[in-house]
Design an enzyme around this catalytic site. Structure first.
Site, PDB file in Angstrom:
ATOM      1  N   ARG A 106      -1.245  -6.743  -1.133  1.00  0.00           N
ATOM      2  CA  ARG A 106      -1.698  -6.138  -2.475  1.00  0.00           C
ATOM      3  C   ARG A 106      -0.541  -5.190  -2.683  1.00  0.00           C
ATOM      4  O   ARG A 106      -0.472  -5.051  -3.973  1.00  0.00           O
ATOM      5  CB  ARG A 106      -3.063  -5.706  -2.547  1.00  0.00           C
ATOM      6  CG  ARG A 106      -4.123  -6.410  -2.119  1.00  0.00           C
ATOM      7  CD  ARG A 106      -5.327  -5.886  -2.100  1.00  0.00           C
ATOM      8  NE  ARG A 106      -5.525  -5.004  -0.893  1.00  0.00           N
ATOM      9  CZ  ARG A 106      -5.785  -5.783   0.351  1.00  0.00           C
ATOM     10  NH1 ARG A 106      -5.988  -6.805   0.723  1.00  0.00           N
ATOM     11  NH2 ARG A 106      -5.543  -4.772   1.608  1.00  0.00           N
ATOM     12  N   GLU A 161      -6.045   0.158  10.620  1.00  0.00           N
ATOM     13  CA  GLU A 161      -7.396   0.557  10.697  1.00  0.00           C
ATOM     14  C   GLU A 161      -8.244  -0.291  11.463  1.00  0.00           C
ATOM     15  O   GLU A 161      -9.347  -0.093  12.065  1.00  0.00           O
ATOM     16  CB  GLU A 161      -8.267   0.950   9.439  1.00  0.00           C
ATOM     17  CG  GLU A 161      -9.453   1.614   9.404  1.00  0.00           C
ATOM     18  CD  GLU A 161      -9.666   1.472   7.928  1.00  0.00           C
ATOM     19  OE1 GLU A 161      -9.241   1.223   6.933  1.00  0.00           O
ATOM     20  OE2 GLU A 161     -10.919   2.278   7.671  1.00  0.00           O
TER      21      GLU A 161
HETATM   22  P1  AMP Z   1      -3.053   1.507   7.163  1.00  0.00           P
HETATM   23  O1  AMP Z   1      -1.839   1.233   7.637  1.00  0.00           O
HETATM   24  O2  AMP Z   1      -4.194   1.793   8.057  1.00  0.00           O
HETATM   25  O3  AMP Z   1      -2.864   2.860   6.188  1.00  0.00           O
HETATM   26  O4  AMP Z   1      -3.830   0.425   6.422  1.00  0.00           O
HETATM   27  C1  AMP Z   1      -3.111   0.132   5.025  1.00  0.00           C
HETATM   28  C2  AMP Z   1      -3.237  -1.220   4.630  1.00  0.00           C
HETATM   29  O5  AMP Z   1      -4.511  -1.829   5.154  1.00  0.00           O
HETATM   30  C3  AMP Z   1      -2.977  -1.525   3.272  1.00  0.00           C
HETATM   31  O6  AMP Z   1      -2.226  -2.295   3.179  1.00  0.00           O
HETATM   32  C4  AMP Z   1      -4.352  -1.702   2.784  1.00  0.00           C
HETATM   33  O7  AMP Z   1      -4.150  -2.842   1.854  1.00  0.00           O
HETATM   34  C5  AMP Z   1      -5.156  -2.087   3.870  1.00  0.00           C
HETATM   35  N1  AMP Z   1      -6.528  -1.560   4.143  1.00  0.00           N
HETATM   36  C6  AMP Z   1      -6.862  -0.832   5.112  1.00  0.00           C
HETATM   37  N2  AMP Z   1      -8.131  -0.196   5.215  1.00  0.00           N
HETATM   38  C7  AMP Z   1      -8.618  -0.674   3.833  1.00  0.00           C
HETATM   39  C8  AMP Z   1      -9.737  -0.557   3.368  1.00  0.00           C
HETATM   40  N3  AMP Z   1     -10.753   0.118   3.691  1.00  0.00           N
HETATM   41  N4  AMP Z   1      -9.868  -1.266   2.076  1.00  0.00           N
HETATM   42  C9  AMP Z   1      -8.778  -2.048   1.571  1.00  0.00           C
HETATM   43  N5  AMP Z   1      -7.693  -2.160   2.096  1.00  0.00           N
HETATM   44  C10 AMP Z   1      -7.419  -1.554   3.383  1.00  0.00           C
END
Ligand code: AMP
Length: 177
Positions: A64, A101
């Protein structure tokens, strides 16, 4: 940044419970993309978030981050560079592994995508744990890029993702939850 625009963007984001795994509340930004008006407002706000830092390149994170990043790059006349999931880029790459996550991941960038000394803004839709953006920052630094701004549409502040980002870099989230 325009508070009225930001509240319209906030209202359009859809919470999807238990996607892609139980316990995750997924922030679905596709209603923003589906509206020509809201998509443009979102890019207006990303431009404001840059705060006059005038990057040479926008780096967008798979997938995205490509959508917002490419539109932002076109708007400001910058180049666009994708950071992709492992195995997707055809040329020589730099890679970094990290935890996110909901799983493990590995991202890559083309070695010649950023020239030493270029000013770079990093863009993604959402900051969760910061693992993805932190890994992307590492790749940009390895190529010699100077990160002038890191910006997200959404920050899930309770996950404290900023701890995994370079503290010295301007970091702006349009919407915080
Ligand atoms: P992080 O590495 O944990 O900061 O995760 C970020 C990436 O995972 C981004 O590219 C987001 O698009 C996706 N992402 C993680 N958690 C979510 C969530 N709760 N809702 C939507 N996208 C998420």
């Amino acid at each position: 940044m325009n508070e009225k625009n930001l509240s319209r963007l906030r209202e359009a984001i859809r919470d999807v419970n238990d996607f892609p795994k139980p316990g995750i509340v997924f922030k679905d930004i596709t209603p923003i993309l589906a509206s020509g008006e809201l998509f443009r407002l979102a890019i207006d706000e990303f431009v404001a978030a840059l705060g006059g830092t005038s990057p040479d390149k926008i780096v967008g994170i798979d997938a995205r981050g490509f959508i917002f990043g490419a539109a932002l790059a076109d708007r400001i006349g910058a180049g666009f560079v994708p950071v992709r999931k492992k195995g997707k880029l055809p040329w020589e790459t730099h890679g970094a592994a990290y935890t996110l996550e909901y799983g493990e991941a590995h991202v890559e960038i083309h070695r010649d995508a950023i020239l030493p000394g270029e000013k770079v803004a990093l863009v993604d839709d959402l900051l969760a744990t910061g693992g993805t953006a932190g890994a992307a920052m590492k790749l940009i630094h390895e190529l010699g890029g100077e990160i002038v701004c890191t910006t997200f549409l959404v920050e899930l502040s309770f996950l404290e993702g900023r701890r995994n980002l370079d503290s010295g870099t301007r970091t702006v989230a349009l919407l915080t939850y």
